[in-house]
Motif scaffolding. Structure first.
Motif, short mmCIF file in Angstrom:
data_model
loop_
_atom_site.label_atom_id
_atom_site.label_comp_id
_atom_site.label_asym_id
_atom_site.label_seq_id
_atom_site.Cartn_x
_atom_site.Cartn_y
_atom_site.Cartn_z
N ALA A 84 0.88 -1.19 0.00
CA ALA A 84 0.00 0.00 0.00
C ALA A 84 0.91 1.23 0.00
N ASP A 85 1.22 1.70 -1.19
CA ASP A 85 2.20 2.77 -1.36
C ASP A 85 1.63 4.11 -0.88
N HIS A 86 2.47 4.95 -0.34
CA HIS A 86 2.10 6.31 0.10
C HIS A 86 0.69 6.43 0.67
N THR A 87 0.54 5.86 1.84
CA THR A 87 -0.74 5.87 2.55
C THR A 87 -0.69 7.00 3.58
N MET A 185 13.52 11.47 -6.54
CA MET A 185 12.39 12.38 -6.73
C MET A 185 11.26 11.65 -7.44
N HIS A 186 10.03 11.88 -6.99
CA HIS A 186 8.88 11.28 -7.69
C HIS A 186 8.68 11.95 -9.05
N GLY A 187 8.27 11.16 -10.02
CA GLY A 187 7.99 11.71 -11.34
C GLY A 187 9.26 11.85 -12.18
N LEU A 219 14.25 2.95 -2.03
CA LEU A 219 14.48 4.10 -2.90
C LEU A 219 13.20 4.38 -3.68
N HIS A 220 12.51 5.43 -3.30
CA HIS A 220 11.31 5.84 -4.03
C HIS A 220 11.70 6.69 -5.22
N GLY A 221 10.77 6.85 -6.15
CA GLY A 221 10.98 7.80 -7.25
C GLY A 221 12.22 7.51 -8.08
N ALA A 222 12.45 6.24 -8.40
CA ALA A 222 13.69 5.87 -9.10
C ALA A 222 13.58 5.96 -10.62
N VAL A 241 13.65 -0.90 -4.70
CA VAL A 241 13.63 0.26 -5.60
C VAL A 241 12.24 0.40 -6.21
N HIS A 242 11.66 1.59 -6.06
CA HIS A 242 10.32 1.85 -6.60
C HIS A 242 10.39 2.47 -7.99
N ILE A 243 9.65 1.87 -8.92
CA ILE A 243 9.51 2.41 -10.27
C ILE A 243 8.02 2.57 -10.56
ZN LIG Z 1 7.08 6.76 -3.67
#
Ligand SMILES: [Zn+2]
Length: 301
Positions: A84-87, A185-187, A219-222, A241-243
């Motif tokens: 559950a990402d970014h809750t 960074m996200h995006g 690592l978010h926003g990869a 690592v989040h993609i």
């Molecule tokens: Zn994220």
């Protein structure tokens, strides 16, 4: 979903940590993206996490996405897990935990540090009381928001995570995993989508934060990050690592291509496989990169 005879998510993270590799986490919004991630992971025999933000799981249905991922895990006896990402609230986290999600990213990182600590600690206690096996991630620092295409880069310099605050946050909250701000960074910027620029990471900061926090790190926003920086980041201590943006971009390009090629086709299952293939290629390339780590790194407690 941790009650099956399969490896648990914690075991998978421990294994990745021991091998200085990272687990890939890919966001999904529908069956097209889920199929793509699952097929790529099975082809490479790599454990994988699919994530849904609050918006993504509202679209799919919180209980519905949990049921589909569980069915894949059981039918194929394959280590696919659901996050559950970014809750952003406890009720939302509890809803996902009750539906069977394996992991919750409890993100109140926009609040002042002390309030972030207080609310994250309370969330960890409440979620573990309900589901002792669930993993909870906390987030500190500023990595922007929105896995979308941005015109300009936000100024994230002031929001970089320090080793001292990482240690304090981990010690006081009892989180299982930590999402720090280390140049990620996200995006993606338009120049990254065009392939002209890449995100760069603060590898030394990752190493320092890891040495103090001694915990699994995400690592978010990869999306759009330089390949060598990703390898270095994993060697320095990133476990997951989040993609997301790259997945969304591939989905859109695949769908555009399919519709352009078959302008009169109305059968979804004849159009959508091209979108699956497009996403699958991105996921496969990222998974291959994440599993090439070899160097020793500081141990998790
Ligand atoms: Zn994220």
């Amino acid at each position: 979903m941790g009650e099956t005879n399969m490896q648990t998510l914690r075991k998978v993270l421990e294994q990745a940590e021991a091998n200085a590799m990272a687990i890939g986490h890919f966001n999904i919004s529908d069956l097209v993206t889920l199929k793509a991630v699952f097929e790529a992971a099975r082809d490479l025999n790599a454990p994988v996490v699919v994530g849904t933000s609050e918006g993504e799981r509202q679209f799919m249905g919180v209980r519905q996405v949990a049921a589909i991922v569980k069915s894949l895990r059981e039918e194929y006896d394959f280590p696919i897990f659901l996050n559950a990402d970014h809750t952003h609230s406890l009720p939302s986290a509890l809803e996902a935990a009750k539906a069977g999600f394996d992991w919750i990213v409890f993100d109140v990182s926009t609040l002042p540090f002390e309030e972030n600590v207080r609310q994250t600690k309370a969330a960890v206690e409440t979620l573990k009381a309900l589901r002792p096996d669930i993993l909870v991630e906390g987030e500190i620092g500023d990595i922007g928001s929105g896995s979308e295409i941005h015109d300009a880069a936000p100024d994230l310099q002031k929001g970089l995570t320090t080793p001292a605050e990482a240690k304090q946050f981990v010690d006081e909250t009892g989180v299982d995993t930590l999402a720090p701000a280390v140049g990620n960074m996200h995006g993606m910027l338009k120049s990254m989508v065009a392939g002209n620029t890449k995100k760069r990471l603060d590898i030394e900061r990752i190493r320092e934060v890891k040495a103090e926090a001694r915990i699994f790190m995400t690592l978010h926003g990869a999306s759009g990050t330089d390949d060598d920086d990703l390898r270095e980041a994993i060697a320095a201590g990133m476990t997951v690592v989040h993609i997301n943006t790259e997945v969304r971009l591939a989905w859109r390009r695949g769908l555009d291509g399919a519709l352009a090629k078959q302008p009169n086709e109305i059968v979804p299952y004849k159009v959508l496989p091209q979108a699956v293939d497009s996403v699958k290629q991105v996921v496969a390339a990222r998974l291959a990169l994440f599993s090439t780590g070899r160097r020793a790194r500081p141990a998790v407690q």
